[in-house]
Design a protein around this motif. Structure first.
Motif: not given
Lengths: 89, 96
Positions: A19, A21-22, A25, A27, A29-31, A33-35, A81, B23, B26-27, B39, B85, B89
């Motif tokens: 996870g 990896l997100r 990658r 795009p 900033r919220a992504d 934080v999710m990771a 943010a 996971s 998420l990807l 997630l 969050v 977004i």
């Protein structure tokens, strides 16, 4: 049984690594934080599994603390943010 | 392998599966909101199943309550953080 629990803890950490990896990658900033949120939740699960599997009860308390800190990390991100551009109080 | 062990193995495997689903979600999912949804749902269910699976392995009610407390805090934290969050977004989407 202990070996199974420890192995599943390793599996959960592998999922968290997948996870993360997100973070590279993602795009937005919220992504990212999710990771980090996934790292928190997965970390808690791995701690519980490893703790109960290894007979180390302190890991359960550590998971409790990690649950709180993961929430604070995300709240700090959201606060940062929202405050973008304005000076800190 | 007593019944408790079988129950534990089943629940922990199911929990691991949902972590895998979270996971992968998420990807693979296209935009931020669907990723967040995947997630949050999958991970909390995974954590809940893992805690459920660990309950019979724990000796003593107090330790079992502590496990459930960990899961409860993770649930509450995840629910509130998700709302926050999403506000970021939305802000990024409006700005874009």
């Amino acid at each position: 049984m202990a070996a199974f629990l420890t192995a599943s803890a390793a599996f959960v950490m592998a999922m968290v690594a997948l996870g993360l990896l997100r973070v590279l990658r993602g795009p937005g900033r919220a992504d990212r934080v999710m990771a980090v949120q996934l790292l928190g939740t997965g970390g808690i699960a791995a701690l519980l599994l490893g703790g109960v599997g290894g007979g180390l009860w302190a890991a359960v308390d550590f998971a409790l603390v990690l649950a709180l800190l993961a929430a604070f990390a995300a709240v700090a991100f959201v606060d940062g943010a929202r405050r973008a551009g304005r000076p800190d109080p | 392998m007593t019944a408790a062990d079988i129950f534990t193995v089943a629940c922990v495997v199911a929990g691991g599966f949902f972590f895998l689903a979270g996971s992968v979600g998420l990807l693979r999912f296209p935009d931020a909101l669907t990723r967040l949804h995947a997630l949050t749902k999958a991970d909390n269910l995974g954590l809940g199943l893992i805690v459920l699976g660990l309950l019979p392995q724990v000796d003593g009610v107090f330790a079992a309550l502590k496990l459930v407390a960990v899961w409860l805090i993770a649930q509450l934290a995840s629910a509130s953080v998700t709302q926050l969050v999403v506000s970021v977004i939305r802000r990024d989407e409006d700005a874009a």
